[in-house]
Write an enzyme that holds these catalytic residues in place. Structure first.
Site, short mmCIF file in Angstrom:
data_model
loop_
_atom_site.label_atom_id
_atom_site.label_comp_id
_atom_site.label_asym_id
_atom_site.label_seq_id
_atom_site.Cartn_x
_atom_site.Cartn_y
_atom_site.Cartn_z
N HIS A 1 0.84 -1.21 0.00
CA HIS A 1 0.00 0.00 0.00
C HIS A 1 0.88 1.26 0.00
CE1 HIS A 1 -3.65 2.36 1.30
NE2 HIS A 1 -2.71 3.15 1.79
N GLU A 2 1.81 1.31 0.93
CA GLU A 2 2.67 2.50 1.02
C GLU A 2 3.57 2.63 -0.21
OE1 GLU A 2 1.78 4.64 3.16
OE2 GLU A 2 0.57 3.28 4.38
N HIS B 1 1.74 4.65 -2.72
CA HIS B 1 1.82 6.10 -2.44
C HIS B 1 3.19 6.64 -2.87
CE1 HIS B 1 -1.88 6.88 -0.28
NE2 HIS B 1 -1.65 5.97 0.64
N GLU C 1 -4.70 7.93 -2.81
CA GLU C 1 -5.22 6.67 -2.27
C GLU C 1 -5.55 5.70 -3.41
OE1 GLU C 1 -4.83 6.37 0.88
OE2 GLU C 1 -5.88 4.48 1.27
MG MG Z 1 -3.06 5.35 2.28
#
Ligand code: MG
Length: 515
Positions: free
Chosen positions: A284-285, A288, A314
């Protein structure tokens, strides 16, 4: 000749293939902006350090330094010189797209700051500092008070803020716009009205047909942290996370921070059980971080040299976490790495890993929610926030309303307020209007998947062949390289050929969960 690579001496060099900044007023603005950017750089670095390395007693001085730097940044942003320059640039009609982007971003920031009286900012700061303490106490005791009283004051201040900022249709628009430029209550409502019924259907299907399990043995398997670190490193390596421009560290809550364009840091956490949690949060990171890393080099140190909004950001993290990380094809990658690092897990084949990373189980806590139930948690918060800001409900209604809505949406009723309205930190910090960005991100991720597949072919085949560069390249060309050049909604229109369309997400969810 301009090359693909950054040249220190010519910041105008770019993959856009032309000089992006040449207007003399814009060049003056950028020169002034470097001070604001530098303060932002320092603030980011001390924030990262605060979450990863700072000894606990350093918090007081750190807070003071952080506040002072923020004040300086605020003053520079509102300096008459910068304002005049931005105004002058606004009246020009021969600016490049990137130059227009700079004017758009700075005007937005300056206007917003100017509309908010210092008294209101100071009051909010004071209330949220105390509210945070009260929230910790309430959550610990599982009691509505003392936090509820502070929430009441925060909501009153946020409503005042919405009035000062101004809005066309709904006061909540003014608050959401801060996190998601151009996103409105109407658009958010349309989005939830489309996705929630479809999610309900799929959830019922999964729970009655057990296409995905509710629980898995691997959730309670206690893993060795050092070996889990190796798995995360291998995954980042496979995804080509550039070690020379990024780091992976440990923090209580995983996050990504863009210190500079060539220094983007991510964190994860190791809880010692349920290993998918650290793996998926690292992925997830990474999503980003990749967004920040792939912004065009020429935009670095400018107001548009970063991701455009919370929702688009996101969408990138959810794309990597859900669309890639939770896919059947990627389960093979995770499975192979787990079995290599943890020989005792040899018995779990790829299909078993796929089921493990895709558990479906209605739960009280948003941050523990699976892919299918996550958006119910956001829809609930959106409804409550929208009604609070409109003055349709009172804060004293929130604790019970929350629990009843939870029962209505997921069929489970919180046993106490810590499992209900006290679970998130956001309201105690005065962040109202932020939650819808999370759902917008998941919905956009599916829309991006559809567009990407129409252009580069099946993602599962690309993942099977381990050609993730194709995916990174597409994201860079269509979304990342622009930074904040275009507003989120314009970026969508240009890159995906249409505006926000939740039908792609509905289709994705149905295909994955109800077939
Ligand atoms: Mg996030």
């Amino acid at each position: 000749m301009c090359s693909y690579h950054y040249s220190k001496n010519d910041s105008r060099c770019s993959v856009f293939g032309k000089e992006v900044f040449s207007d003399p007023t814009i060049l003056e603005i950028l020169e002034k902006y470097k001070q604001i950017w530098s303060l932002g750089y320092a603030i980011a670095l001390i924030q990262w350090d605060m979450e990863t390395n700072m000894p606990p007693d350093g918090i007081e001085e750190r807070g003071a330094a952080n506040a002072q730097l923020t004040v300086l940044q605020h003053r520079l942003l509102l300096s008459p010189e910068l304002k005049t320059l931005v105004q002058k640039a606004k009246e020009k009609d021969n600016l490049t797209e990137q130059e227009k982007g700079i004017v758009r971003v700075l005007s937005r920031e300056i206007e917003r700051e100017e509309k908010l009286p210092e008294r209101l900012i100071a009051e909010l700061k004071e209330v949220t500092t105390k509210a945070h303490e009260a929230w910790l106490i309430s959550r610990e005791r599982k009691e509505a008070e003392p936090f509820l009283g502070y929430l009441d004051r925060i909501v009153a201040l946020e409503r005042e803020m919405a009035e000062k900022i101004g809005y066309k249709e709904h006061p909540y628009d003014a608050l959401m716009d801060y996190f998601e430029e151009g996103f409105t209550t109407k658009k958010a409502k349309e989005m939830f009205d489309t996705i929630i019924p479809a999610l309900k259907q799929s959830l019922e299907y999964v729970l009655s047909n057990e296409t995905f399990p509710r629980c898995h043995y691997l959730e309670s398997y206690r893993y060795d942290v050092e070996r889990a670190k190796k798995v995360n490193e291998k995954i980042l390596e496979m995804m080509d996370f550039p070690k020379k421009r990024g780091r992976l560290d440990v923090s209580a809550h995983p996050f990504t921070i863009n210190i500079g364009h060539r220094d983007v840091r991510i964190t994860t956490r190791y809880e010692g059980f349920d290993i998918r949690r650290t793996i998926l949060s690292t992925i997830h990171e990474f999503g980003h971080a990749l967004y920040e890393l792939q912004v065009d080099d020429a935009l670095s140190m400018t107001p548009i040299g970063t991701g455009v909004s919370m929702g688009v950001h996101e969408s990138q993290s959810r794309f990597w976490e859900n669309i890639i990380g939770r896919s059947r094809a990627f389960s093979k990658v995770i499975g192979a790495m787990l079995r290599e690092e943890f020989p005792e897990l040899r018995a779990y084949d790829d299909e078993e890993i796929y089921r493990y990373v895709n558990l479906v189980r209605p739960s009280f806590i948003r941050v523990d929610a699976d892919e299918l139930t996550y958006n119910f948690h956001i829809a609930l918060r959106f409804e409550i926030e929208r009604q609070l800001i409109a003055g349709e409900i009172k804060t004293s209604d929130v604790p019970e309303l929350w629990n009843n809505m939870m029962e209505d949406l997921l069929g489970i009723k919180p046993r106490n307020y810590a499992e209900g309205f006290l679970q998130d930190i956001h309201w105690s910090q005065g962040s109202i209007g932020y939650f819808p960005s999370y759902s917008l991100g998941t919905v956009l991720a599916a829309q991006i998947k559809a567009k990407m597949e129409s252009e580069v072919g099946s993602l599962s085949e690309i993942i099977e062949k381990k050609e993730l560069g194709v995916i990174r390249g597409w994201l860079k060309e269509k979304i990342h390289k622009y930074g904040a050049t275009y507003s989120p909604m314009e970026l969508l229109q240009r890159s995906l050929g249409e505006s926000l369309n939740p039908e792609y997400y509905v289709k994705y969810i149905r295909e994955k969960y109800s077939k």
